[in-house]
Design an enzyme around this catalytic site. Structure first.
Site, short mmCIF file in Angstrom:
data_model
loop_
_atom_site.label_atom_id
_atom_site.label_comp_id
_atom_site.label_asym_id
_atom_site.label_seq_id
_atom_site.Cartn_x
_atom_site.Cartn_y
_atom_site.Cartn_z
N TYR A 29 -12.35 -2.61 -3.42
CA TYR A 29 -12.85 -2.64 -2.03
C TYR A 29 -14.38 -2.65 -1.96
O TYR A 29 -14.94 -2.27 -0.93
CB TYR A 29 -12.29 -1.45 -1.26
CG TYR A 29 -10.86 -1.63 -0.79
CD1 TYR A 29 -10.48 -2.76 -0.06
CD2 TYR A 29 -9.88 -0.68 -1.05
CE1 TYR A 29 -9.18 -2.93 0.39
CE2 TYR A 29 -8.58 -0.84 -0.61
CZ TYR A 29 -8.23 -1.97 0.11
OH TYR A 29 -6.94 -2.14 0.56
N GLU B 158 -9.42 -10.08 -7.81
CA GLU B 158 -8.48 -8.97 -7.62
C GLU B 158 -7.36 -8.98 -8.67
O GLU B 158 -6.95 -7.93 -9.16
CB GLU B 158 -7.92 -9.01 -6.19
CG GLU B 158 -9.01 -8.71 -5.17
CD GLU B 158 -8.59 -8.94 -3.72
OE1 GLU B 158 -7.44 -9.32 -3.46
OE2 GLU B 158 -9.45 -8.74 -2.83
N THR C 219 -5.08 -8.08 10.25
CA THR C 219 -5.38 -6.81 9.59
C THR C 219 -4.95 -5.62 10.45
O THR C 219 -4.38 -4.65 9.95
CB THR C 219 -6.89 -6.72 9.30
OG1 THR C 219 -7.25 -7.83 8.49
CG2 THR C 219 -7.25 -5.43 8.58
N ARG D 9 2.90 -7.05 9.00
CA ARG D 9 2.21 -5.98 9.74
C ARG D 9 2.69 -5.89 11.18
O ARG D 9 2.76 -4.80 11.77
CB ARG D 9 0.70 -6.21 9.70
CG ARG D 9 0.10 -5.94 8.31
CD ARG D 9 -1.26 -6.55 8.21
NE ARG D 9 -1.95 -6.21 6.97
CZ ARG D 9 -2.98 -6.90 6.50
NH1 ARG D 9 -3.43 -7.96 7.15
NH2 ARG D 9 -3.57 -6.54 5.38
N ASN E 113 -1.85 -0.28 7.03
CA ASN E 113 -1.32 -1.59 7.45
C ASN E 113 -0.43 -2.23 6.39
O ASN E 113 -0.37 -3.43 6.27
CB ASN E 113 -2.47 -2.51 7.90
CG ASN E 113 -3.45 -2.81 6.79
OD1 ASN E 113 -3.35 -2.25 5.70
ND2 ASN E 113 -4.39 -3.68 7.06
N PHE F 149 -15.54 3.42 7.21
CA PHE F 149 -14.20 3.86 6.81
C PHE F 149 -13.96 3.74 5.30
O PHE F 149 -12.83 3.92 4.84
CB PHE F 149 -13.12 3.09 7.58
CG PHE F 149 -13.20 1.59 7.43
CD1 PHE F 149 -12.63 0.94 6.36
CD2 PHE F 149 -13.85 0.82 8.39
CE1 PHE F 149 -12.70 -0.44 6.22
CE2 PHE F 149 -13.93 -0.57 8.27
CZ PHE F 149 -13.35 -1.20 7.18
N HIS G 118 -1.85 -5.46 1.36
CA HIS G 118 -3.14 -6.13 1.17
C HIS G 118 -2.88 -7.49 0.53
O HIS G 118 -1.99 -7.63 -0.30
CB HIS G 118 -4.04 -5.31 0.23
CG HIS G 118 -5.24 -6.09 -0.23
ND1 HIS G 118 -6.40 -6.17 0.49
CD2 HIS G 118 -5.41 -6.90 -1.31
CE1 HIS G 118 -7.26 -6.97 -0.13
NE2 HIS G 118 -6.68 -7.41 -1.24
N ARG H 288 -1.32 -14.70 3.73
CA ARG H 288 -2.10 -14.02 4.78
C ARG H 288 -1.43 -14.22 6.15
O ARG H 288 -1.38 -13.30 6.96
CB ARG H 288 -3.53 -14.57 4.81
CG ARG H 288 -4.32 -14.33 3.53
CD ARG H 288 -5.04 -13.03 3.50
NE ARG H 288 -6.04 -12.92 4.55
CZ ARG H 288 -6.81 -11.86 4.72
NH1 ARG H 288 -6.70 -10.82 3.89
NH2 ARG H 288 -7.70 -11.81 5.69
N LYS I 121 0.83 -1.21 0.00
CA LYS I 121 0.00 0.00 0.00
C LYS I 121 0.88 1.27 0.00
O LYS I 121 2.09 1.18 0.22
CB LYS I 121 -0.92 -0.03 1.23
CG LYS I 121 -1.90 -1.21 1.21
CD LYS I 121 -2.86 -1.08 2.38
CE LYS I 121 -3.83 -2.25 2.43
NZ LYS I 121 -4.83 -2.08 3.51
#
Ligand code: CMP
Length: 143
Positions: A49, A126, A91, A102, A112, A57, A115, A85, A9
């Site tokens: 998203y 995606e 998250t 993270r 964070n 948010f 993704h 993951r 990100k």
């Protein structure tokens, strides 16, 4: 071969963490088959998203992901969706264990670092949002 969509990100890119993150997945034994530094449009962010559209948010999330370039990637390997993951950690970086991306580099849930697709369906969806078929490489079986 199983594939997943991973994205450093804007916070991860600005902090110079692309190399560190790529190294972790390479060292684990996964193969990078697609990668690009790109500016995400509002339209693409909203599509990516979409499942969070009703969350309070959502606006913040779209603003953040479109605020500066991301490093979009496709990785392949056995069990890569679930294992990536695990390597990313929870998250919320406050709950992510040390040793995870993270856990080691993040502080707040909005920023964070990374993704990653959460299921085979999400991965397929995606990858198609961010990459064309021509942009996905095939590794040689000879090496
Ligand atoms: P990601 O895995 O990209 O998927 C959805 C994102 O929403 C998530 O990472 C977080 O960065 C973000 N997110 C989740 N909860 C919040 C929150 N309470 N406030 C801001 N962003 C959030």
């Amino acid at each position: 071969m199983e594939k997943t969509y991973l994205m450093v990100k804007p916070d991860g890119v600005q902090r110079g963490l692309i190399g560190e993150i790529v190294s972790r997945f390479e060292n684990k034994g996964y193969q990078l088959v697609g990668a690009k530094l790109m500016q995400v449009s509002k339209e693409t962010a909203e599509k990516h998203y979409a499942e969070h559209a009703e969350r309070p948010f959502f606006g913040e999330l779209v603003d953040f992901i479109t605020s500066a370039p991301v490093f979009a990637m496709v990785w392949q390997g056995e069990g890569v969706i679930a294992t990536a993951r695990q390597m990313m950690g929870k998250t919320n970086p406050k709950e992510a264990l040390p040793g995870t991306i993270r856990g080691d580099f993040g502080v707040t849930v909005g920023k964070n670092i990374i993704h990653g697709s959460d299921s085979p369906e999400s991965a397929e969806r995606e990858i198609a949002i961010f990459f064309t078929e021509e942009e996905i490489a095939a590794y040689s079986k000879l090496i």
